[in-house]
Design a protein around this motif. Structure first.
Motif, PDB file in Angstrom:
ATOM      1  N   LYS A 167       0.832  -1.204   0.000  1.00  0.00           N
ATOM      2  CA  LYS A 167       0.000   0.000   0.000  1.00  0.00           C
ATOM      3  C   LYS A 167       0.870   1.259   0.000  1.00  0.00           C
ATOM      4  CE  LYS A 167      -4.124  -1.949   0.614  1.00  0.00           C
ATOM      5  NZ  LYS A 167      -4.072  -3.042  -0.296  1.00  0.00           N
ATOM      6  N   ALA A 168       2.194   1.065  -0.006  1.00  0.00           N
ATOM      7  CA  ALA A 168       3.123   2.196   0.056  1.00  0.00           C
ATOM      8  C   ALA A 168       3.221   2.887  -1.296  1.00  0.00           C
ATOM      9  CB  ALA A 168       4.508   1.715   0.486  1.00  0.00           C
ATOM     10  N   HIS A 169       3.264   4.205  -1.259  1.00  0.00           N
ATOM     11  CA  HIS A 169       3.484   4.952  -2.488  1.00  0.00           C
ATOM     12  C   HIS A 169       4.133   6.294  -2.158  1.00  0.00           C
ATOM     13  CE1 HIS A 169      -0.502   6.397  -1.187  1.00  0.00           C
ATOM     14  NE2 HIS A 169      -0.229   7.510  -1.829  1.00  0.00           N
ATOM     15  N   GLN A 170       4.899   6.788  -3.101  1.00  0.00           N
ATOM     16  CA  GLN A 170       5.543   8.096  -3.003  1.00  0.00           C
ATOM     17  C   GLN A 170       5.184   8.868  -4.257  1.00  0.00           C
ATOM     18  OE1 GLN A 170       7.623   9.357  -0.479  1.00  0.00           O
ATOM     19  NE2 GLN A 170       6.892   7.587   0.646  1.00  0.00           N
ATOM     20  N   VAL A 171       5.157  10.176  -4.139  1.00  0.00           N
ATOM     21  CA  VAL A 171       4.802  10.997  -5.292  1.00  0.00           C
ATOM     22  C   VAL A 171       5.726  12.202  -5.412  1.00  0.00           C
ATOM     23  CG1 VAL A 171       2.360  10.341  -5.270  1.00  0.00           C
ATOM     24  CG2 VAL A 171       3.111  12.347  -3.992  1.00  0.00           C
ATOM     25  N   ALA A 172       5.768  12.733  -6.601  1.00  0.00           N
ATOM     26  CA  ALA A 172       6.435  13.999  -6.897  1.00  0.00           C
ATOM     27  C   ALA A 172       5.562  14.681  -7.943  1.00  0.00           C
ATOM     28  CB  ALA A 172       7.842  13.760  -7.438  1.00  0.00           C
ATOM     29  N   ILE A 173       5.901  15.898  -8.282  1.00  0.00           N
ATOM     30  CA  ILE A 173       5.112  16.636  -9.274  1.00  0.00           C
ATOM     31  C   ILE A 173       5.988  16.967 -10.474  1.00  0.00           C
ATOM     32  CG2 ILE A 173       3.840  18.767  -9.762  1.00  0.00           C
ATOM     33  CD1 ILE A 173       3.060  18.827  -6.793  1.00  0.00           C
ATOM     34  N   LEU A 174       5.490  16.640 -11.654  1.00  0.00           N
ATOM     35  CA  LEU A 174       6.086  17.101 -12.904  1.00  0.00           C
ATOM     36  C   LEU A 174       5.353  18.391 -13.246  1.00  0.00           C
ATOM     37  CD1 LEU A 174       7.726  16.890 -15.530  1.00  0.00           C
ATOM     38  CD2 LEU A 174       5.887  15.436 -16.434  1.00  0.00           C
ATOM     39  N   ARG A 175       6.061  19.505 -13.206  1.00  0.00           N
ATOM     40  CA  ARG A 175       5.440  20.811 -13.440  1.00  0.00           C
ATOM     41  C   ARG A 175       6.028  21.416 -14.706  1.00  0.00           C
ATOM     42  NH1 ARG A 175       5.655  23.130  -8.545  1.00  0.00           N
ATOM     43  NH2 ARG A 175       3.509  22.516  -8.211  1.00  0.00           N
ATOM     44  N   TYR A 176       5.181  21.661 -15.680  1.00  0.00           N
ATOM     45  CA  TYR A 176       5.610  22.291 -16.926  1.00  0.00           C
ATOM     46  C   TYR A 176       5.867  23.774 -16.698  1.00  0.00           C
ATOM     47  CZ  TYR A 176       4.452  18.406 -20.090  1.00  0.00           C
ATOM     48  OH  TYR A 176       4.427  17.217 -20.770  1.00  0.00           O
ATOM     49  N   HIS A 177       6.803  24.321 -17.461  1.00  0.00           N
ATOM     50  CA  HIS A 177       7.057  25.756 -17.419  1.00  0.00           C
ATOM     51  C   HIS A 177       5.760  26.485 -17.779  1.00  0.00           C
ATOM     52  CE1 HIS A 177       9.341  29.452 -17.624  1.00  0.00           C
ATOM     53  NE2 HIS A 177       8.763  29.718 -18.782  1.00  0.00           N
ATOM     54  N   GLY A 178       5.368  27.444 -16.956  1.00  0.00           N
ATOM     55  CA  GLY A 178       4.143  28.197 -17.196  1.00  0.00           C
ATOM     56  C   GLY A 178       2.936  27.661 -16.450  1.00  0.00           C
ATOM     57  N   ALA A 179       3.059  26.495 -15.820  1.00  0.00           N
ATOM     58  CA  ALA A 179       1.941  25.935 -15.040  1.00  0.00           C
ATOM     59  C   ALA A 179       1.908  26.596 -13.666  1.00  0.00           C
ATOM     60  CB  ALA A 179       2.107  24.430 -14.890  1.00  0.00           C
ATOM     61  N   PRO A 180       0.723  26.712 -13.061  1.00  0.00           N
ATOM     62  CA  PRO A 180       0.646  27.304 -11.721  1.00  0.00           C
ATOM     63  C   PRO A 180       1.327  26.401 -10.693  1.00  0.00           C
ATOM     64  CG  PRO A 180      -1.478  26.391 -12.366  1.00  0.00           C
ATOM     65  CD  PRO A 180      -0.582  26.295 -13.565  1.00  0.00           C
TER      66      PRO A 180
END
Length: 113
Positions: A82-95
């Protein structure tokens, strides 16, 4: 269409495979453990302890924020299935905000390229 090359190194010490999924994106898998392979496009990548993978992220989605998810799979004991880790891929110009999709172990349905 922008592409980024990554090397994933699974530094785990148990027989607990991890799945990598980058929301609404595909990866072109280039090599495994330092050896080139026939490139293959995939929506997910599963890695066991000690493995290394090189892949290219095809960053061709709409400008926005997308979850990068890692989760433990089948061979893991209950603490890790049930373990999970996350990160965010943020495009240039995204809030600068979290992606809008629900965040959970199961996550959204994955596309099949």
């Amino acid at each position: 269409n922008v592409r980024y090359r990554f090397r994933l190194i699974n530094a785990g010490n148990q027989n607990c495979p991890l799945e990598l999924y980058i929301e609404n994106h595909t990866m072109t898998i280039l090599s495994s453990d330092g050896g080139d392979i026939q490139p293959i496009e995939a929506a997910t990548l599963v890695s066991y302890a000690g493995e290394r993978w090189d892949f290219v992220l095809n960053a061709n989605a709409t400008v926005g924020n997308y979850w990068i998810r890692f989760k433990g799979l089948m061979d893991c004991d209950e603490r890790f299935t049930k373990a999970h880790q996350v990160a965010i891929l943020r495009y240039h110009g995204a809030p600068e905000e979290d992606p809008t999709s629900k965040l959970s172990y199961h996550g959204p349905a994955k596309p099949h390229p």
